[in-house]
Design an enzyme around this catalytic site. Structure first.
Site, mmCIF file in Angstrom:
data_model
loop_
_atom_site.group_PDB
_atom_site.id
_atom_site.type_symbol
_atom_site.label_atom_id
_atom_site.label_comp_id
_atom_site.label_asym_id
_atom_site.label_seq_id
_atom_site.Cartn_x
_atom_site.Cartn_y
_atom_site.Cartn_z
ATOM 1 N N ASP A 172 44.237 44.454 40.127
ATOM 2 C CA ASP A 172 43.959 43.171 40.768
ATOM 3 C C ASP A 172 44.945 42.215 40.089
ATOM 4 O O ASP A 172 45.947 42.670 39.517
ATOM 5 C CB ASP A 172 42.487 42.759 40.568
ATOM 6 C CG ASP A 172 42.058 41.645 41.522
ATOM 7 O OD1 ASP A 172 41.702 41.939 42.666
ATOM 8 O OD2 ASP A 172 42.084 40.456 41.124
ATOM 9 N N LYS A 179 33.778 45.803 40.176
ATOM 10 C CA LYS A 179 34.923 44.982 39.749
ATOM 11 C C LYS A 179 34.887 44.858 38.238
ATOM 12 O O LYS A 179 33.835 44.979 37.619
ATOM 13 C CB LYS A 179 34.827 43.577 40.348
ATOM 14 C CG LYS A 179 36.159 42.866 40.437
ATOM 15 C CD LYS A 179 36.877 43.255 41.702
ATOM 16 C CE LYS A 179 38.283 42.740 41.754
ATOM 17 N NZ LYS A 179 38.859 42.960 43.092
HETATM 18 N N1 GLU Z 1 41.721 44.541 43.757
HETATM 19 C C1 GLU Z 1 41.877 45.009 45.089
HETATM 20 C C2 GLU Z 1 40.725 44.520 45.947
HETATM 21 O O1 GLU Z 1 40.183 43.510 45.689
HETATM 22 C C3 GLU Z 1 42.034 46.505 45.160
HETATM 23 C C4 GLU Z 1 40.860 47.283 44.670
HETATM 24 C C5 GLU Z 1 41.076 48.768 44.704
HETATM 25 O O2 GLU Z 1 42.128 49.231 45.145
HETATM 26 O O3 GLU Z 1 40.150 49.459 44.273
HETATM 27 O O4 GLU Z 1 40.329 45.089 46.940
#
Ligand code: GLU
Length: 448
Positions: free
Chosen positions: A166, A126
Site C-alpha cells: 500500500d 490491513k
Molecule cells: N493496498 C491495496 C488495496 O488497498 C492492495 C491490497 C492487496 O493487493 O492485497 O487494495
C-alpha cells in the site's frame, strides 16, 4: 433510518470518536445498505452489523530497527484481520508517518467490501506502521522490514492472511518482507505475500493493476452512458504507482492527463502527461524526494505549490490517486462550478462524506473507490492462484482476467441496484453488492 442500523451506527460513533476515518467509512457503507437490512430482519437477532464493525482480531506490535548511524528507533506495527468470512484476510501494508489504529481500521473495513466485489475468495485485512520511509536508505528499509516481519510472520500464511503493498510499501519492501518470512519459517511459501518481484513468484501486471483496473472500470461507467475515454481530459492526483498505471492506460485509450500532484503541490501539463513523461513518474518516485515539482522543472509546465488540482483545473474526469479525504466540501463546490461531470475515486475514501453527498446532489457521477481500485487486490488474488498452481500466466492472460473482473464488478453493481429498484447510484450499488455476499457467508457460518 432502520432502527437496528441506526443503533449500531450510534455505537460506532460513541466507541470510535477518536478514530474519525473509521467512523466515516462505516457511515458511508451504512448509508447505502438500508434496503438490504429492511429486507432481512433476521440480521438483527444474530447481530450481523455489530459483528461486521468489530474486527475479528487486531494486534499491535513493537518494531525496533537501527539506522545507518547506529541509532536505534522504535515504531509501532499493526495488522487488522477484519473479516475472514469469504476467504483468508487480504489487504496491504501501509508505511506512513500518520498511520494509527483508525487508519488501519478504516482501510480494513473498506477492504472487506472491495475484496467481496472482486468475486474472488478473499477476506478483508490491513496493516502497517507509523514508520516514515521518506529519506531512508535501502539498508534502513531492509532492517525495518526484517524487524516488522519478525512479529508479523506468526500471524500470516497463504491460507490465513496474505499482506501486500500500500502507500510506502512497494516491490522493494515486499522483497525484504518475503526474505524475512522465508528465513524465519524455513518455508518457501510464496503465496504468503503478493506484489512480489517477477523472479520469485510475482504476477505480471500487478504493478499496473490498480491504475489499469480503475481505468477499465471507468470505461464501463462511460459506456453505460454511451461515452468513451477517447478525447476526455483528466485530473489525477499523486504520482506514485497507482497514478502511473492510470496515466498509462488513460493515454493508451485516447484520454489526456492534465495534472499530477505531490505533497508539495500540483503540476498542470497542458500538452498531457504521456510517453517518456509517464516513465519519469517512476524515476521521481524512486528518487525518494517526494516532490512533483521535479516534473515541472524537467518538462517546463506549470507548477502550483501547496494545492491540489481539485476545483482549480477544469477537466472532464477527476481521478484522485493519492490519499483519503483529499476532496473536501469546498473542493466539491468548486468542481461543480467548473462543470466536472465524473469523479472516479482511485485512492481509498478520497472524498469526505459531506463532499460526496454534495457532488451526488449536484449531478456529478461518483464511482466509489471500493469498486474503482479493486483491480489491485484482484490481481493480487490472481497472483495467489498462480502461486498455488505453481505457474505464471502471460501478461495478456492477466490483463484480460483483470478486464473481466472490472466488468464483473460493474455488472454486480447494476444487478444490486436493479434488485432494490434504485437508479444508477454506483456508491450505493457497490456497498449493497459487496455487503450482501459477506453477510450471506457470515450467516451461513453461524456464530463467529
Ligand atoms: N493496498 C491495496 C488495496 O488497498 C492492495 C491490497 C492487496 O493487493 O492485497 O487494495
Amino acid at each position: 433510518m432502520n432502527a437496528y442500523l441506526a443503533s449500531v451506527l450510534e455505537n460506532v460513533r460513541t466507541k470510535h470518536g477518536n478514530e474519525p476515518e473509521f467512523v466515516q467509512t462505516v457511515e458511508e457503507v451504512f448509508s447505502s445498505i438500508e434496503p438490504v437490512i429492511e429486507k432481512h430482519p433476521e440480521y438483527e437477532k444474530v447481530d450481523l452489523l455489530g459483528r461486521m464493525v468489530e474486527p475479528e482480531r487486531m494486534f499491535t506490535f513493537r518494531v525496533v530497527w537501527c539506522d545507518d548511524n547506529g541509532q536505534w528507533h522504535t515504531n509501532r506495527g499493526w495488522r487488522c484481520q477484519f473479516n475472514g468470512a469469504i476467504g483468508p484476510y487480504k489487504g496491504g501494508l501501509r508505511f506512513q508517518k500518520n498511520v494509527y489504529e483508525g487508519i488501519i481500521k478504516f482501510l480494513g473495513f473498506e477492504q472487506i467490501f472491495k475484496n467481496s466485489l472482486t468475486g474472488l475468495p478473499i477476506g478483508g485485512g490491513k496493516g502497517g506502521s507509523d514508520f516514515d520511509p521518506a529519506g531512508k536508505s535501502d539498508d534502513e528499509v531492509m532492517r525495518f522490514c526484517y524487524s516488522f516481519m519478525n512479529e508479523l510472520y506468526r500471524h500470516i500464511g497463504s491460507s490465513i492472511d496474505v499482506p501486500a503493498g500500500d502507500m510506502g510499501v512497494g516491490g522493494r519492501e515486499i522483497g525484504y518482507l518475503f526474505g524475512a518470512y522465508k528465513k524465519l519459517t524455513g518455508v518457501y511459501e510464496n503465496g504468503v505475500l503478493t506484489g512480489k518481484g517477477l523472479s520469485y513468484g510475482g504476477s505480471l501486471i500487478r504493478p499496473e493493476a490498480t491504475g489499469f483496473g480503475a481505468t477499465y472500470f471507468l470505461r464501463e461507467v462511460l459506456a453505460h452512458g454511451g461515452e468513451s475515454i477517447e478525447g476526455k481530459t483528466f485530473c489525477l492526483s499523486g504520482f506514485g504507482n497507482v497514478a502511473w498505471g492510470a496515466a498509462l492506460k488513460i493515454t493508451e485509450l485516447g484520454g489526456k492527463v492534465l495534472t499530477l500532484s505531490g505533497p508539495d503541490g500540483y503540476i498542470y501539463d497542458r500538452d498531457g502527461v504521456s510517453g517518456e513523461k509517464i516513465d519519469y513518474m517512476l524515476e521521481m518516485r524512486a528518487s525518494g524526494r517526494n516532490k512533483v515539482k521535479d516534473y515541472a522543472d524537467k518538462f517546463g509546465c506549470d507548477f502550483v505549490p501547496d494545492k491540489k488540482p481539485w476545483g482549480n483545473v477544469k477537466a472532464d474526469i477527476y481521478m484522485p490517486c493519492a490519499m483519503q479525504n483529499e476532496i473536501r466540501i469546498e473542493d466539491a463546490k468548486a468542481m461543480v462550478s467548473l462543470g466536472v461531470k465524473y469523479l472516479n475515486e482511485v485512492s481509498n475514501m478520497p472524498t469526505t462524506n459531506e463532499a460526496l453527498e454534495y457532488l451526488q446532489q449536484n449531478g456529478v457521477l461518483v464511482a466509489p473507490s471500493k469498486a474503482v481500485n479493486a483491480g489491485g487486490v484482484a490481481v493480487s488474488g490472481l497472483e495467489m492462484s498462480q502461486n498455488s498452481e505453481r505457474l505464471a500466466w502471460s501478461k495478456e492472460e492477466v490483463d484480460s482476467k483483470l478486464q473481466g473482473i472490472m466488468r464483473g464488478i460493474h455488472n454486480q453493481i447494476i444487478e444490486a441496484l436493479d434488485t432494490y429498484g434504485m437508479g444508477y447510484n454506483l456508491v450505493a450499488g457497490a456497498n449493497l453488492a459487496g455487503f450482501k455476499k459477506v453477510a450471506d457467508a457470515m450467516i451461513a457460518q453461524g456464530i463467529n
